[in-house]
Design a protein around this motif. Structure first.
Motif, PDB file in Angstrom:
ATOM      1  N   ILE A  98     -12.521   2.609   3.711  1.00 32.41           N
ATOM      2  CA  ILE A  98     -13.094   1.253   3.639  1.00 32.41           C
ATOM      3  C   ILE A  98     -12.118   0.308   2.972  1.00 32.41           C
ATOM      4  N   GLU A  99     -11.840  -0.805   3.611  1.00 33.26           N
ATOM      5  CA  GLU A  99     -10.863  -1.761   3.097  1.00 33.26           C
ATOM      6  C   GLU A  99     -11.467  -3.164   3.085  1.00 33.26           C
ATOM      7  N   ALA A 100     -11.291  -3.851   1.941  1.00 29.65           N
ATOM      8  CA  ALA A 100     -11.837  -5.211   1.819  1.00 29.65           C
ATOM      9  C   ALA A 100     -11.061  -6.213   2.675  1.00 29.65           C
TER      10      ALA A 100
ATOM     11  N   THR B 141       3.529 -14.047   2.153  1.00 28.82           N
ATOM     12  CA  THR B 141       2.255 -13.405   1.786  1.00 28.82           C
ATOM     13  C   THR B 141       2.021 -13.446   0.278  1.00 28.82           C
ATOM     14  N   PHE B 142       3.050 -13.840  -0.446  1.00 28.01           N
ATOM     15  CA  PHE B 142       2.998 -13.840  -1.909  1.00 28.01           C
ATOM     16  C   PHE B 142       1.820 -14.668  -2.443  1.00 28.01           C
ATOM     17  N   ARG B 143       1.480 -15.726  -1.720  1.00 25.17           N
ATOM     18  CA  ARG B 143       0.341 -16.563  -2.138  1.00 25.17           C
ATOM     19  C   ARG B 143      -0.568 -16.894  -0.960  1.00 25.17           C
TER      20      ARG B 143
ATOM     21  N   PRO C  76      -0.251 -11.189  -7.640  1.00 23.73           N
ATOM     22  CA  PRO C  76      -0.536 -10.843  -6.248  1.00 23.73           C
ATOM     23  C   PRO C  76      -0.893  -9.360  -6.108  1.00 23.73           C
ATOM     24  N   ARG C  77      -1.807  -9.034  -5.211  1.00 22.63           N
ATOM     25  CA  ARG C  77      -2.147  -7.649  -4.845  1.00 22.63           C
ATOM     26  C   ARG C  77      -2.570  -7.689  -3.387  1.00 22.63           C
ATOM     27  N   GLY C  78      -2.139  -6.726  -2.614  1.00 23.77           N
ATOM     28  CA  GLY C  78      -2.443  -6.736  -1.186  1.00 23.77           C
ATOM     29  C   GLY C  78      -3.924  -6.573  -0.899  1.00 23.77           C
TER      30      GLY C  78
ATOM     31  N   LEU D  80      -4.883  -4.194   5.415  1.00 24.99           N
ATOM     32  CA  LEU D  80      -4.537  -2.805   5.737  1.00 24.99           C
ATOM     33  C   LEU D  80      -3.112  -2.532   5.225  1.00 24.99           C
ATOM     34  N   GLY D  81      -2.973  -1.510   4.400  1.00 27.96           N
ATOM     35  CA  GLY D  81      -1.676  -1.238   3.767  1.00 27.96           C
ATOM     36  C   GLY D  81      -1.650  -1.681   2.316  1.00 27.96           C
ATOM     37  N   GLY D  82      -2.619  -2.511   1.923  1.00 27.52           N
ATOM     38  CA  GLY D  82      -2.706  -2.936   0.517  1.00 27.52           C
ATOM     39  C   GLY D  82      -1.418  -3.589   0.049  1.00 27.52           C
TER      40      GLY D  82
ATOM     41  N   ALA E 104     -14.593  -4.878   4.612  1.00 24.58           N
ATOM     42  CA  ALA E 104     -15.797  -4.313   3.993  1.00 24.58           C
ATOM     43  C   ALA E 104     -15.526  -4.177   2.493  1.00 24.58           C
ATOM     44  N   HIS E 105     -16.257  -4.930   1.715  1.00 24.34           N
ATOM     45  CA  HIS E 105     -16.015  -4.989   0.265  1.00 24.34           C
ATOM     46  C   HIS E 105     -16.963  -4.014  -0.435  1.00 24.34           C
ATOM     47  N   VAL E 106     -16.399  -3.004  -1.075  1.00 27.52           N
ATOM     48  CA  VAL E 106     -17.234  -2.033  -1.786  1.00 27.52           C
ATOM     49  C   VAL E 106     -17.720  -2.657  -3.095  1.00 27.52           C
TER      50      VAL E 106
ATOM     51  N   VAL F 171      -7.334   7.883  -7.038  1.00 26.42           N
ATOM     52  CA  VAL F 171      -5.992   8.232  -6.557  1.00 26.42           C
ATOM     53  C   VAL F 171      -5.265   6.930  -6.221  1.00 26.42           C
ATOM     54  N   ASP F 172      -4.496   6.423  -7.144  1.00 22.55           N
ATOM     55  CA  ASP F 172      -3.689   5.218  -6.894  1.00 22.55           C
ATOM     56  C   ASP F 172      -2.849   4.948  -8.144  1.00 22.55           C
ATOM     57  N   ALA F 173      -2.253   3.777  -8.246  1.00 21.32           N
ATOM     58  CA  ALA F 173      -1.361   3.480  -9.380  1.00 21.32           C
ATOM     59  C   ALA F 173      -2.089   3.509 -10.714  1.00 21.32           C
TER      60      ALA F 173
ATOM     61  N   ALA G  33      10.896   2.825 -12.472  1.00 24.66           N
ATOM     62  CA  ALA G  33      11.390   1.923 -11.432  1.00 24.66           C
ATOM     63  C   ALA G  33      10.188   1.335 -10.695  1.00 24.66           C
ATOM     64  N   ASN G  34      10.339   1.052  -9.413  1.00 26.23           N
ATOM     65  CA  ASN G  34       9.260   0.444  -8.640  1.00 26.23           C
ATOM     66  C   ASN G  34       8.178   1.495  -8.362  1.00 26.23           C
ATOM     67  N   THR G  35       6.973   1.034  -8.069  1.00 30.74           N
ATOM     68  CA  THR G  35       5.836   1.960  -8.121  1.00 30.74           C
ATOM     69  C   THR G  35       5.301   2.431  -6.770  1.00 30.74           C
TER      70      THR G  35
HETATM   71  C1  LIG Z   1       4.346  -8.861  -4.618  1.00 30.38           C
HETATM   72  C2  LIG Z   1       4.593  -7.401  -4.896  1.00 30.38           C
HETATM   73  C3  LIG Z   1       5.894  -6.883  -4.802  1.00 30.38           C
HETATM   74  C4  LIG Z   1       6.120  -5.532  -5.062  1.00 30.38           C
HETATM   75  N1  LIG Z   1       7.363  -4.999  -4.810  1.00 30.38           N
HETATM   76  C5  LIG Z   1       7.524  -3.651  -4.851  1.00 30.38           C
HETATM   77  C6  LIG Z   1       8.717  -3.048  -4.379  1.00 30.38           C
HETATM   78  O1  LIG Z   1       9.656  -3.711  -3.906  1.00 30.38           O
HETATM   79  N2  LIG Z   1       8.822  -1.687  -4.443  1.00 30.38           N
HETATM   80  C7  LIG Z   1       7.810  -0.909  -4.943  1.00 30.38           C
HETATM   81  O2  LIG Z   1       7.976   0.316  -5.009  1.00 30.38           O
HETATM   82  N3  LIG Z   1       6.667  -1.465  -5.383  1.00 30.38           N
HETATM   83  C8  LIG Z   1       6.485  -2.800  -5.302  1.00 30.38           C
HETATM   84  N4  LIG Z   1       5.281  -3.348  -5.674  1.00 30.38           N
HETATM   85  C9  LIG Z   1       4.239  -2.457  -6.246  1.00 30.38           C
HETATM   86  C10 LIG Z   1       3.584  -1.523  -5.213  1.00 30.38           C
HETATM   87  O3  LIG Z   1       3.469  -2.156  -3.964  1.00 30.38           O
HETATM   88  C11 LIG Z   1       2.226  -1.069  -5.748  1.00 30.38           C
HETATM   89  O4  LIG Z   1       2.398  -0.391  -6.976  1.00 30.38           O
HETATM   90  C12 LIG Z   1       1.491  -0.135  -4.811  1.00 30.38           C
HETATM   91  O5  LIG Z   1       1.416  -0.676  -3.512  1.00 30.38           O
HETATM   92  C13 LIG Z   1       0.082   0.130  -5.359  1.00 30.38           C
HETATM   93  O6  LIG Z   1      -0.587   1.016  -4.503  1.00 30.38           O
HETATM   94  P1  LIG Z   1      -2.140   1.336  -4.721  1.00 30.38           P
HETATM   95  O7  LIG Z   1      -2.527   2.289  -3.660  1.00 30.38           O
HETATM   96  O8  LIG Z   1      -2.340   1.709  -6.135  1.00 30.38           O
HETATM   97  O9  LIG Z   1      -2.877  -0.065  -4.539  1.00 30.38           O
HETATM   98  P2  LIG Z   1      -2.862  -1.063  -3.314  1.00 30.38           P
HETATM   99  O10 LIG Z   1      -1.755  -0.755  -2.369  1.00 30.38           O
HETATM  100  O11 LIG Z   1      -2.921  -2.430  -3.882  1.00 30.38           O
HETATM  101  O12 LIG Z   1      -4.200  -0.712  -2.532  1.00 30.38           O
HETATM  102  C14 LIG Z   1      -5.500  -0.997  -2.993  1.00 30.38           C
HETATM  103  C15 LIG Z   1      -6.346  -1.338  -1.780  1.00 30.38           C
HETATM  104  O13 LIG Z   1      -7.719  -1.316  -2.146  1.00 30.38           O
HETATM  105  C16 LIG Z   1      -8.366  -2.432  -1.566  1.00 30.38           C
HETATM  106  N5  LIG Z   1      -9.534  -2.737  -2.390  1.00 30.38           N
HETATM  107  C17 LIG Z   1      -9.541  -3.110  -3.693  1.00 30.38           C
HETATM  108  N6  LIG Z   1     -10.812  -3.297  -4.116  1.00 30.38           N
HETATM  109  C18 LIG Z   1     -11.621  -3.016  -3.057  1.00 30.38           C
HETATM  110  C19 LIG Z   1     -13.022  -3.048  -2.856  1.00 30.38           C
HETATM  111  N7  LIG Z   1     -13.868  -3.369  -3.846  1.00 30.38           N
HETATM  112  N8  LIG Z   1     -13.514  -2.717  -1.633  1.00 30.38           N
HETATM  113  C20 LIG Z   1     -12.682  -2.367  -0.631  1.00 30.38           C
HETATM  114  N9  LIG Z   1     -11.325  -2.342  -0.759  1.00 30.38           N
HETATM  115  C21 LIG Z   1     -10.810  -2.664  -1.962  1.00 30.38           C
HETATM  116  C22 LIG Z   1      -7.312  -3.520  -1.592  1.00 30.38           C
HETATM  117  O14 LIG Z   1      -7.594  -4.559  -0.698  1.00 30.38           O
HETATM  118  C23 LIG Z   1      -6.050  -2.723  -1.244  1.00 30.38           C
HETATM  119  O15 LIG Z   1      -5.844  -2.668   0.146  1.00 30.38           O
HETATM  120  C24 LIG Z   1       5.025  -4.690  -5.449  1.00 30.38           C
HETATM  121  C25 LIG Z   1       3.734  -5.210  -5.544  1.00 30.38           C
HETATM  122  C26 LIG Z   1       3.507  -6.543  -5.254  1.00 30.38           C
HETATM  123  C27 LIG Z   1       2.080  -7.061  -5.331  1.00 30.38           C
END
Ligand SMILES: Cc1cc2nc3c(=O)[nH]c(=O)nc-3n(C[C@H](O)[C@H](O)[C@H](O)COP(=O)(O)OP(=O)(O)OC[C@H]3O[C@@H](n4cnc5c(N)ncnc54)[C@H](O)[C@@H]3O)c2cc1C
Length: 541
Positions: free
Chosen positions: A33-35, A53-55, A79-81, A84-86, A217-219, A505-507, A516-518
């Motif tokens: 499920i993805e918002a 996409t930054f803003r 910013p946070r994605g 799809l792909g977050g 779909a927002h959980v 299971v995530d960051a 380094a990068n995450t």
């Molecule tokens: C602008 C930017 C630049 C970055 N640059 C780099 C880089 O160059 N290299 C690197 O390694 N890392 C980079 N990062 C960091 C890296 O992308 C993240 O650490 C990583 O993508 C986090 O993964 P995640 O699975 O924890 O969360 P996310 O990939 O953010 O996934 C979380 C998902 O859950 C969804 N979600 C949240 N709440 C709900 C809800 N209530 N209901 C349904 N869906 C929901 C969100 O929409 C999202 O799709 C960057 C991040 C950003 C924002």
């Protein structure tokens, strides 16, 4: 009510990995499920679209952090994605695993099975690495890791040569035998197209009958029967729905979304939940605490030689770059703007690099507005270097402020709050200037524009960092893994302490942010988590 074996919340870096791996055997049904919505936009596929996409609220949660004393009381855009792909769909695509010692630290903190030798096989499993299979790399995995060489801007060579003069050796592979030194960033880009987690893991398996993917779909919360997670409640198409999970609910909603959902569901600090009128399912005071991020500041230089500014700035340059991309899928639009960098030990006696340095062969004035800044670089040749401490010791928090699932949580970054982090600011500035003074770069620098030659003392350097610095967007650690339920949220199998049928299971589960990068570490965590989840399923029968 629809039933699935597993419900995964969030189709980001981690969620897409899980959806693929949990359906590989064909034995389990999965609802992802993805918002956010579809990722079928050139703003996501074309690497330089990162600047757009930054803003862009169509793809981005657009969080606003609380006023941060560490940044002179400023409130920052986080910013946070939301697509799809977050965040892997909107990030800068740098692929860096961090340092082997990061994972040995995780293990030493009581998380057996997470040491470097334990996690290396998962890094290899996720990779289709340009350098081919080796002791350090995988080949044939879902994620293509591109190792740029001749296509980077020529100024990157000047940066690497200047580092060598400053005593920082060259490395040809930050993710290989020598993570320390100066070199070129490897990136998640396949044939000129961003390789998000969705594109790498999900796209090839979208048609699987056991996999249901629900977008927009927002959980709102996890449902419980006693302390057992039984499913989720979500809003889709303006209506409230429920779905139930026969085996587990897995939160992969990211470092902001996962603690938010736990608290909304009654897992958190009892006083906080009671104050907001949320019935307590399990007392878990560590939820939302421990937030870590990398924070950096950029030093801007006016250049005597052409930089990417001349290729991305003027209309003629933009047209040329666009044509090149359309015809050959290469050129400046096909690359990350983060092209070169370094991991450096800034002082004697350190066991591992403590500074992360970026070199970008472009410069964009901070007053052009962040949304399009890369597309409006300075109208003269320029470049920037930035630095952050690899392992910050400052920690902030993420907490809900109301029971409304659509209200943004309060993000307290608490940046640069410890003497160790402040010391690394001083040393980062000295290191950048040492590199800039080396002849390979000095001969192309017309001037240091920002902070400028008047900023010299440690006090001035820190004041400048607080005035201009900002997040590198590596939020993590808000549902940290560890053995003690009083100070950690999940155990080493990523099961939420105090309840059953629920993992994160995530960051957010990082015990400490990696050096380094995450994005690569998050995908690694999800690869390993999928094995843990399937093992537990086999054991449960
Ligand atoms: C602008 C930017 C630049 C970055 N640059 C780099 C880089 O160059 N290299 C690197 O390694 N890392 C980079 N990062 C960091 C890296 O992308 C993240 O650490 C990583 O993508 C986090 O993964 P995640 O699975 O924890 O969360 P996310 O990939 O953010 O996934 C979380 C998902 O859950 C969804 N979600 C949240 N709440 C709900 C809800 N209530 N209901 C349904 N869906 C929901 C969100 O929409 C999202 O799709 C960057 C991040 C950003 C924002």
């Amino acid at each position: 009510m629809k039933q699935y074996d597993y419900i995964i919340v969030g189709a980001g870096s981690a969620g897409c990995v899980l959806a693929r791996r949990l359906t590989d055997s064909g034995q389990h049904s999965v609802l992802l499920i993805e918002a956010g919505g579809s990722d079928a936009s050139p703003r996501i596929g074309v690497p330089v679209g990162y600047a757009l996409t930054f803003r862009d609220p169509r793809f981005n949660w657009m969080y606003q952090a609380e006023a941060d004393p560490g940044f002179a009381g400023r409130t920052a855009h986080w910013p946070r994605g939301k697509v799809l792909g977050g965040s892997s769909a909107i990030n800068a695509m740098v692929f860096a695993r961090g340092q082997p010692g990061d994972y040995d630290d995780w293990c030493a903190a009581g998380n057996g099975g997470w040491g470097w030798q334990d996690v290396l096989p998962y890094f290899k499993r996720l990779e289709d690495h340009a350098l081919g299979a080796s002791e350090f790399h995988g080949s044939g995995g879902p994620v293509h890791v591109h190792a740029p060489s001749s296509e980077v801007h020529p100024l990157c060579s000047a940066f690497i040569a200047a580092c060598a003069e400053a005593g920082i050796p060259r490395t040809d592979d930050f993710n290989g035998a020598q993570p320390e030194g100066a070199g070129l960033w490897q990136v998640n880009i396949r044939k000129g197209v961003r390789e998000s987690s969705a594109r790498a893991y999900l796209r090839p398996v979208r048609a699987r009958s056991q996999l249901s993917v629900l977008l927009r779909a927002h959980v709102l919360k996890v449902n419980f029967s006693g302390t057992r997670a039984t499913g989720v409640q979500y809003r889709h198409g303006g209506e409230l729905h429920q779905a139930s999970a026969r085996r587990e609910v897995i939160l992969a909603a990211g470092a902001i979304g996962s603690p938010q959902l736990l608290e909304l569901s009654g897992v958190g600090d009892p006083q906080r939940l009671t104050d907001l009128g949320i019935p307590v399912v399990a007392a878990a005071s560590a939820v939302g605490e421990g937030l870590q991020d990398h924070v950096c500041v950029s030093y801007f230089y006016r250049s005597k030689v052409p930089t990417l500014n001349e290729e991305l700035g003027p209309l003629s340059g933009k047209i040329k770059a666009a044509l090149r991309y359309a015809l050959r899928r290469d050129g400046p639009l096909a690359m990350s703007v983060n092209q070169a960098g370094a991991f450096v030990r800034s002082r004697a006696g350190l066991a591992r690099p403590n500074l992360h340095i970026y070199f970008n062969p472009a410069s964009y004035s901070t007053d052009t507005g962040e949304s399009h800044r890369l597309m409006s670089p300075d109208p003269f040749p320029g470049f920037l270097m930035s630095f952050n401490t690899c392992r910050p010791t400052s920690r902030g928090s993420v907490h809900i402020r109301s029971a409304d699932a659509f209200a943004q949580p309060a993000i307290q970054p608490n940046s640069i709050a410890t003497p160790e982090d402040i010391a690394d600011v001083y040393e980062g500035a000295r290191t950048l200037r040492r590199i800039a003074a080396a002849s390979a770069l000095a001969q192309v620098i017309a001037a240091e524009r920002l902070p400028g030659p008047a900023v010299t003392s440690d006090e001035q350097v820190l004041e400048d960092f607080r005035a201009r610095g900002g997040s590198v967007y590596h939020a993590s650690c808000t549902c940290a893994m560890g053995p003690d339920p009083r100070t950690h949220v999940v155990d080493a199998r990523l099961r939420v302490h105090g309840v059953t049928g629920l993992r994160v299971v995530d960051a957010s589960v990082f015990p400490n942010v990696t050096s380094a990068n995450t994005n690569a570490p998050v995908m690694m965590v999800a690869e390993k988590a999928s094995d843990l989840i399937l093992e537990d399923a086999r054991a449960a029968g």
